[in-house]
Design a protein around this motif. Structure first.
Motif, PDB file in Angstrom:
ATOM      1  N   LYS A  19      40.448  54.860  25.576  1.00 30.18           N
ATOM      2  CA  LYS A  19      41.220  53.643  26.334  1.00 30.18           C
ATOM      3  C   LYS A  19      42.649  53.808  26.076  1.00 30.18           C
ATOM      4  N   LYS A  21      46.756  52.647  27.811  1.00 25.21           N
ATOM      5  CA  LYS A  21      47.574  51.956  28.621  1.00 25.21           C
ATOM      6  C   LYS A  21      48.756  52.620  28.968  1.00 25.21           C
ATOM      7  N   TYR A  36      45.990  50.673  33.160  1.00 20.90           N
ATOM      8  CA  TYR A  36      44.733  50.409  32.171  1.00 20.90           C
ATOM      9  C   TYR A  36      43.863  51.516  32.502  1.00 20.90           C
ATOM     10  N   MET A  38      40.282  53.560  31.344  1.00 16.26           N
ATOM     11  CA  MET A  38      39.153  53.826  30.578  1.00 16.26           C
ATOM     12  C   MET A  38      38.184  54.944  30.961  1.00 16.26           C
ATOM     13  N   TYR A  80      39.577  45.940  30.343  1.00 19.58           N
ATOM     14  CA  TYR A  80      40.127  46.723  29.159  1.00 19.58           C
ATOM     15  C   TYR A  80      39.965  45.832  27.700  1.00 19.58           C
TER      16      TYR A  80
END
Length: 99
Positions: A19, A21, A36, A38, A80
């Motif tokens: 993950k 940002k 975001y 993932m 997220y």
């Protein structure tokens, strides 16, 4: 993924393996900033796509991604916050196209 350009999103059972940002995604013919990120399989992941004005339906067949799953920024932020590294992700292709 854009099926017209053979950039289909891979189908299968995967998991969120990271993950991040505020990342810039890069490929041979693109550079896209996302808030975001993932990743779920190799370079394919789930992320916001602020450059899109429309999501869902059959858009992927003619204006899809490089295989990633694009979400509106607000939905990507919600997801997220819900998922953790290791969360299972099932990607299924129904074969049906609808608007």
């Amino acid at each position: 993924g854009n099926t017209k350009l053979r950039r289909d999103t891979p189908a299968g059972a995967f998991y969120v393996y990271g993950k991040q940002k505020n990342r810039t995604l890069r490929g041979p013919d693109y550079e896209s900033f996302v808030k975001y990120w993932m990743p779920v399989y190799r370079g394919v992941g789930i992320h916001d796509a602020s450059w899109r004005g429309k999501f869902g339906g059959s858009i992927y067949t003619y204006d899809g991604s490089h295989g990633c799953i694009n979400l509106p920024t607000k939905k990507a932020a919600e997801l997220y916050d819900m998922v953790q590294v290791g969360t299972p992700v099932l990607i299924y292709h129904s074969g049906a196209e609808s608007e």
